[in-house]
Design a protein around this motif. Structure first.
Motif, PDB file in Angstrom:
ATOM      1  N   GLY A 189       0.797  -1.221   0.000  1.00 61.89           N
ATOM      2  CA  GLY A 189       0.000   0.000   0.000  1.00 61.89           C
ATOM      3  C   GLY A 189       0.828   1.268   0.000  1.00 61.89           C
ATOM      4  N   SER A 197      -1.892  -1.651  -5.679  1.00 62.19           N
ATOM      5  CA  SER A 197      -1.426  -1.922  -4.324  1.00 62.19           C
ATOM      6  C   SER A 197      -1.135  -3.416  -4.218  1.00 62.19           C
ATOM      7  CB  SER A 197      -2.489  -1.502  -3.305  1.00 62.19           C
ATOM      8  OG  SER A 197      -2.102  -1.856  -2.006  1.00 62.19           O
ATOM      9  N   ARG A 214      -5.092   0.893  -6.743  1.00 68.53           N
ATOM     10  CA  ARG A 214      -4.886   1.831  -5.638  1.00 68.53           C
ATOM     11  C   ARG A 214      -6.090   2.765  -5.522  1.00 68.53           C
ATOM     12  NH1 ARG A 214      -0.551   3.047  -2.817  1.00 68.53           N
ATOM     13  NH2 ARG A 214       0.738   1.789  -4.219  1.00 68.53           N
TER      14      ARG A 214
END
Length: 277
Positions: A189, A197, A214
């Protein structure tokens, strides 16, 4: 996403224990864990390790709970209510880490899923673990863990590897696994410059990759706690580790999409989306 099955009314649901600090702002810590536990239909139990003074702008200070009280909380709920999985969050000091590890061993919980989220600092960079406790975390708690879930800043502190790409993420997963947990998850992340991510799970032999787009939000307080809590809930339901991590990843992604502003700083990820599902 597919949710965990709910226990019929009147029947006892799976019981999950969080061993963590209290967040006075309600965005992370015990408060975030209990939101996820409740909205995933498990019975939550708590052992509070520290009381923080914080809001959306950061941590102003914290007070550690006496170690005999921490051990007593864990023993009281485990010996009476039972536990199908547990997770840790803020542990603050070497003494607290040693107490949690010793209590876990004394209660014979080696076969119980145990997710260790090695919280070292808040998202604002405020320290939540004394630097002297990093070694204790590695030697005392990691060998008891079913899964460890550090973010990239925590990876750097724990194993000295700066994760910048897939190769260094794999090196970090191997280094973390060498510290003794059954599984190591290196979360992506905080990987900058990526539209995704990517999380990487390793069991000492195989790698498992979990990816998600993301989520573009500045409100991600409590994301790490929420991922670990959801994964613990899935383990309590009997999911395999890769299945549980996949579920936790999907859950926190939805919580990030539902995140909301709060105060003058960073708002929290929100498990409240489940109420509209």
């Amino acid at each position: 996403m597919n949710f965990l099955p709910l226990t019929p009314p009147g029947q006892t649901p799976p019981r999950v224990l969080t061993i963590a600090g209290s967040d006075s702002g309600g965005g992370a810590g015990i408060q975030a864990d209990m939101r996820t536990f409740a909205l995933l239909g498990v019975h939550s139990m708590v052992a509070i390790t520290a009381v923080t003074v914080q809001n959306s702008l950061g941590v102003k200070g914290f007070h550690e709970i006496p170690t005999d009280v921490i051990a007593g909380q864990i023993e009281a709920v485990v010996t009476d209510i039972g536990v199908q999985a547990a997770k840790t969050g803020m542990l603050a000091s070497s003494e607290i880490i040693e107490t949690v590890a010793g209590t876990w061993r004394d209660l014979g919980l080696a076969g119980t899923p145990f997710v260790v989220d090695p919280v070292c600092a808040s998202m604002h960079g405020d320290p939540l673990l004394h630097s002297s406790a990093l070694g204790t975390l590695r030697t005392e708690l990691f060998p008891l863990a079913s899964l460890v879930t550090p973010n990239l800043d925590e990876v750097r502190l724990l194993v000295g590897i700066e994760v910048v790409d897939e190769q260094t993420q794999r090196h970090a997963a191997k280094a973390l696994h060498a510290l003794g947990p059954q599984w190591a998850l290196v979360k992506g992340g905080h990987l900058r410059g990526s539209a995704h991510s990517p999380d990487l799970l390793y069991d000492g032999t195989e790698f498992y990759e979990f990816d998600a787009p993301r989520v573009d939000t500045g409100h991600d307080h409590g994301a790490g706690d929420t991922l670990a809590a959801a994964t613990a809930c899935a383990l309590a339901h009997g999911y395999s580790m890769p299945e549980a991590v996949a579920f936790g990843k999907a859950w926190v992604t939805e919580c990030l999409r539902a995140a909301y502003p709060l105060g003058a700083g960073h708002g929290p990820v929100s498990a409240l989306f489940r109420l509209q599902a």
